[in-house]
Design a protein around this motif. Structure first.
Motif, PDB file in Angstrom:
ATOM      1  N   ARG A 175       1.401   7.926  -2.656  1.00 21.70           N
ATOM      2  CA  ARG A 175       0.836   8.127  -3.997  1.00 21.70           C
ATOM      3  C   ARG A 175      -0.594   7.616  -4.136  1.00 21.70           C
ATOM      4  O   ARG A 175      -1.197   7.718  -5.194  1.00 21.70           O
ATOM      5  N   TYR A 195       0.838  -1.196   0.000  1.00 21.97           N
ATOM      6  CA  TYR A 195       0.000   0.000   0.000  1.00 21.97           C
ATOM      7  C   TYR A 195       0.876   1.249   0.000  1.00 21.97           C
ATOM      8  O   TYR A 195       1.728   1.431   0.873  1.00 21.97           O
ATOM      9  N   ASP A 196       0.661   2.100  -0.997  1.00 26.00           N
ATOM     10  CA  ASP A 196       1.480   3.293  -1.191  1.00 26.00           C
ATOM     11  C   ASP A 196       0.710   4.507  -0.686  1.00 26.00           C
ATOM     12  O   ASP A 196      -0.115   5.093  -1.393  1.00 26.00           O
ATOM     13  N   HIS A 224       0.504  -1.549  -5.042  1.00 27.27           N
ATOM     14  CA  HIS A 224       1.420  -2.269  -5.926  1.00 27.27           C
ATOM     15  C   HIS A 224       1.213  -3.765  -5.721  1.00 27.27           C
ATOM     16  O   HIS A 224       1.267  -4.261  -4.597  1.00 27.27           O
ATOM     17  N   THR A 237      -1.893   4.501  -4.081  1.00 23.35           N
ATOM     18  CA  THR A 237      -2.078   3.375  -4.986  1.00 23.35           C
ATOM     19  C   THR A 237      -1.639   2.084  -4.305  1.00 23.35           C
ATOM     20  O   THR A 237      -1.077   2.116  -3.196  1.00 23.35           O
TER      21      THR A 237
END
Length: 287
Positions: A224, A220-221, A228, A226
């Protein structure tokens, strides 16, 4: 790889034969020894980075497996430096321990480390004891492999990487076409981390202490917004400069909610900045 096309064809041809047939073929062993010499000096690799990204050289993995089929079990002993003291091991005669000289420029501190033949350690690599580098691995200049660290089969580790104590970099020999674990230049991997299942960690990323990354775990980003993930077409990729820490996410469902259950997940909390650079700076004197 064009310069090695003839050897590639030999390796692929011999790999199709059974172990019993290979045992009587001097030419097969000679081809394998030429192949292993190129692995040892870093001329060929299990994976290479090009303009469009990383490419797996499946024939290199097949050459490694050919060595397994050609090999015969052999007993060996390693002297400890204490008179009358040694320990024994048994392995295929095609994959002994790798030999180093002063000209290799590699510093292996005494205390139980092993490097298997068919791997490449560049000049200025440092290994602290005990640590292990397996066949087909490629470790580039200035990298530190700290105590109790493992670099698995065919793993690709870049320049100036720091693998802290207890780090496990997974290996892969099968399936043949699978991407090995790849850690690019200037990555810092904290203590007791595990990176597995063909994950690619891009340049200058920082993997915090205790983080486990594999193909089945989404990353979990937060920076940003988003997620991955590994897909059927591509491995899990940790972006360049990402700072990853161990986190958790809530589980769905009444039972999970009733008991406040959550599950582990890696989390990107930010991307590398000057403060991160200062905290992860390497010490050239150690190399």
């Amino acid at each position: 790889m064009g310069a090695y096309d003839a050897l590639k064809e030999e390796i692929l041809g011999y790999s199709a034969l059974g172990a019993q047939a290979l045992q009587e073929m001097t030419a097969a062993r000679e081809a394998f020894l030429r192949f292993k010499s190129l692995l040892n000096d870093g001329s060929i690799r299990a994976a290479e980075k090009g303009a469009s990204g990383w490419t797996v050289n499946a024939w290199v993995k097949q050459g490694i497996l050919l060595g397994m089929k050609l090999g015969r079990l052999e007993a060996g002993r390693v002297e400890t430096g204490v008179p009358g003291s040694s320990f024994s091991f048994i392995d295929k005669d095609t994959w002994p321990l790798k030999s180093f000289t002063l000209e290799s420029g590699v510093r292996i501190v005494p205390g139980g480390s092993s490097v298997r033949d068919g791997s490449y350690l560049a000049p200025s690599v440092v290994m602290m004891p005990p640590a292990y580098v397996n066949v087909g691995a490629y470790v580039d200049e200035g990298t530190m492999i700290d105590s109790h660290a493992l670099v698995g089969s065919c793993a690709q580790v870049g320049r100036r990487v720091h693998l802290s104590a207890g780090v496990q970099v997974g290996g892969v020999l099968e399936p043949i076409g699978a991407v090995p674990v790849i850690i690019e230049d200037d990555v810092m991997v904290g203590g007791n981390c595990g990176i597995y299942e063909g994950t690619i960690v891009k340049e200058r990323a920082v993997i915090g202490t205790g983080v486990i990354i594999n193909g089945s775990t989404p990353v979990y980003d937060l920076a940003r917004g988003t997620i991955h993930r590994k897909t059927a077409e591509s491995p899990l990729v940790i972006p360049e400069g990402a700072v990853v820490v161990a986190g958790s996410r809530s589980l769905k469902g009444d039972f999970a909610g009733e008991h406040g259950l959550s599950i582990y997940t890696p989390v990107i909390i930010k991307y590398r900045d000057t403060k991160t650079d200062a905290a992860t700076a390497l010490e050239d004197a150690l190399r």
